[in-house]
Design a protein around this motif. Structure first.
Motif, PDB file in Angstrom:
ATOM      1  N   ASN A 266      -8.451  -7.941   3.227  1.00 38.27           N
ATOM      2  CA  ASN A 266      -7.125  -8.458   2.875  1.00 38.27           C
ATOM      3  C   ASN A 266      -6.598  -9.418   3.939  1.00 38.27           C
ATOM      4  OD1 ASN A 266      -7.141  -6.872   0.565  1.00 38.27           O
ATOM      5  ND2 ASN A 266      -6.120  -5.148   1.587  1.00 38.27           N
TER       6      ASN A 266
ATOM      7  N   GLU B  89      -2.611 -11.962  -8.593  1.00 42.08           N
ATOM      8  CA  GLU B  89      -2.576 -10.522  -8.337  1.00 42.08           C
ATOM      9  C   GLU B  89      -2.606 -10.233  -6.837  1.00 42.08           C
ATOM     10  OE1 GLU B  89      -5.852  -8.931 -10.471  1.00 42.08           O
ATOM     11  OE2 GLU B  89      -4.819  -8.931 -12.409  1.00 42.08           O
ATOM     12  N   GLU B  90      -3.373 -11.030  -6.107  1.00 43.82           N
ATOM     13  CA  GLU B  90      -3.405 -10.853  -4.656  1.00 43.82           C
ATOM     14  C   GLU B  90      -2.053 -11.173  -4.028  1.00 43.82           C
ATOM     15  OE1 GLU B  90      -5.226  -9.797  -1.094  1.00 43.82           O
ATOM     16  OE2 GLU B  90      -5.957  -9.635  -3.154  1.00 43.82           O
TER      17      GLU B  90
ATOM     18  N   ARG C 105       0.189  -8.268  -4.702  1.00 46.73           N
ATOM     19  CA  ARG C 105      -0.131  -7.141  -3.834  1.00 46.73           C
ATOM     20  C   ARG C 105       0.404  -7.366  -2.418  1.00 46.73           C
ATOM     21  NH1 ARG C 105      -3.178  -5.669  -0.034  1.00 46.73           N
ATOM     22  NH2 ARG C 105      -4.024  -7.778   0.142  1.00 46.73           N
TER      23      ARG C 105
ATOM     24  N   GLU D 267       4.043  -6.733  -2.393  1.00 52.39           N
ATOM     25  CA  GLU D 267       4.330  -5.302  -2.423  1.00 52.39           C
ATOM     26  C   GLU D 267       4.142  -4.678  -1.043  1.00 52.39           C
ATOM     27  OE1 GLU D 267       1.808  -3.713  -5.408  1.00 52.39           O
ATOM     28  OE2 GLU D 267       3.057  -4.398  -7.089  1.00 52.39           O
ATOM     29  N   VAL D 268       3.090  -5.102  -0.332  1.00 53.20           N
ATOM     30  CA  VAL D 268       2.874  -4.597   1.018  1.00 53.20           C
ATOM     31  C   VAL D 268       4.012  -5.020   1.940  1.00 53.20           C
ATOM     32  CG1 VAL D 268       1.360  -4.745   3.034  1.00 53.20           C
ATOM     33  CG2 VAL D 268       0.369  -4.478   0.764  1.00 53.20           C
TER      34      VAL D 268
END
Length: 393
Positions: free
Chosen positions: A15, A257-258, A261, A264-265
């Motif tokens: 990531n 989508e990445e 994500r 969200e993190v």
């Protein structure tokens, strides 16, 4: 358990690599759009291309930036300006001191944003970044492992920023863009949208329709005309084009989508930091309350001690006055001076007078009275009767 931790570590590494690559790619796109925009008009604070570029550069310089440890053991957030101020301090004729002494810019984040604008107007942004990256010891002290400025992408960043020296920027260092209260937000929309003509859309629909109906045309009883035949190469090319478009859409979907994500993190990290800040505020309020109570208690004690001190002072003053007033050897004459000769020929001390003096004065005063009684100044009645020149009545 060990395999789970190993997989988590691999996912975190992957990531971080994806995040670094995405930021560098978006920075390259933003530099290109800035150069294209500068061909038509002057770039200032109102240009959305510049605002997006400034946000991207701020995100890159803040990527995995270490916090600052306080006396209480907490790690307070830090701005990239703290790193730039130290790493670029040795650059000749730099603007670091000027920005540090700006009166209308107080927060560290606002000073960093002002530095980006001044460096662009000076056409020295790439020079500052290169000088900061050369100071590897300082860079290592300010950033964690996996940061962009510690990887190979840092050299690419300095090369990309070199093209901005051809643009004439004009900024106002008193505008709202220097406000350090809001975070830098990157707008990915200009780099994700794509246009497609109506002809290509119709051709794609026709290809999909042809591919979907090719298997059923031979079995349709109404098809009485000549069979629709195509060579194998044309079918292969059509399938290849459709597959490429599908892969492109799939990659864009994965990229979005990445991004979701990552957001969200970031949101979860912000929530955690908010909880820590609230807990820190509660602890600080509790400490302030305890300190206030202790100070109030100390003030009350000091006031009581002061009252006791004044009371003892008054008592000592009253005692000294009573000793003076009731001491027979310190009577005043007409001129306000003490005269001890008047005591000669006075009346004999009675037990009631001695008791009164003893009750109002100290034991030392009583002893002085008894000593005066036996002195030569106090005459007894017998001596008065036998003195020459006096006859008893």
């Amino acid at each position: 358990m060990a395999s789970l931790s190993l997989s988590r570590k691999k996912n975190a590494t992957r990531n971080a690599a994806v995040e670094r690559k995405n930021l560098i790619t978006v920075c390259r796109f933003s530099v290109k759009t800035l150069i294209d925009r500068s061909c038509f008009e002057t770039i200032d604070d109102s240009a959305p291309e510049f605002l997006n570029f400034a946000s991207i550069l701020e995100q890159i310089l803040s990527h995995r930036l270490k916090g600052q440890l306080t006396w209480f053991g907490y790690e307070s957030p830090r701005s990239f300006w703290d790193y730039i101020r130290v790493a670029c301090s040795k650059v000749s004729h730099s603007c670091i001191c000027s920005i540090e002494n700006m009166e209308n810019v107080s927060s560290s984040r606002a000073k960093g944003r002002a530095w980006i604008r001044v460096a662009l107007m000076e056409k020295r942004l790439s020079e500052y970044i290169t000088a900061a990256l050369r100071d590897y010891k300082t860079t290592r002290r300010f950033y964690d492992d996996g940061a962009i400025v510690l990887g190979e992408e840092a050299n690419m960043l300095a090369g990309m920023l070199l093209g901005l020296n051809a643009i004439d920027f004009s900024f106002c260092l008193k505008g709202e863009g220097l406000d350090g209260n809001y975070p830098a937000v990157i707008d990915y929309t200009p780099y994700l949208k794509f246009t497609q003509s109506s002809d290509s859309i119709s051709s794609d629909e026709e290809e999909l329709r042809t591919l979907g109906s090719s298997g059923s045309e031979s079995s349709t009883p109404e098809n009485i005309g000549p069979p629709f035949t195509m060579d194998e190469n044309s079918w292969y090319n059509k399938c290849k084009r459709v597959e490429q478009k599908y892969r492109l859409a799939l990659e864009q979907k994965g990229y979005l989508e990445e991004l979701v994500r990552l957001r969200e993190v970031q949101l979860s990290d912000s929530v955690t930091q908010n909880k820590l800040l609230l807990q820190r505020i509660k602890d600080t309020e509790l400490n302030h309350k305890l300190e206030k109570e202790q100070l109030e208690y100390i003030i009350v004690e000091l006031q009581d001690q002061l009252k006791t001190f004044h009371r003892l002072g008054h008592l000592s003053a009253d005692a000294s006055l009573s000793q003076i007033s009731f001491d027979p050897g310190h009577s005043l004459d007409g001129n306000g001076k003490y005269d001890s000769s008047r005591l000669c020929g006075g009346k004999e001390d009675t037990p009631s007078l001695i008791g009164l003096c003893g009750s109002l004065t100290s034991v030392a005063s009583y002893k002085s009275l008894t000593s005066l009684k036996s002195s030569e100044c106090l005459a007894s009645p017998t001596t008065e009767m036998t003195s020459p020149g006096l006859t008893p009545s």
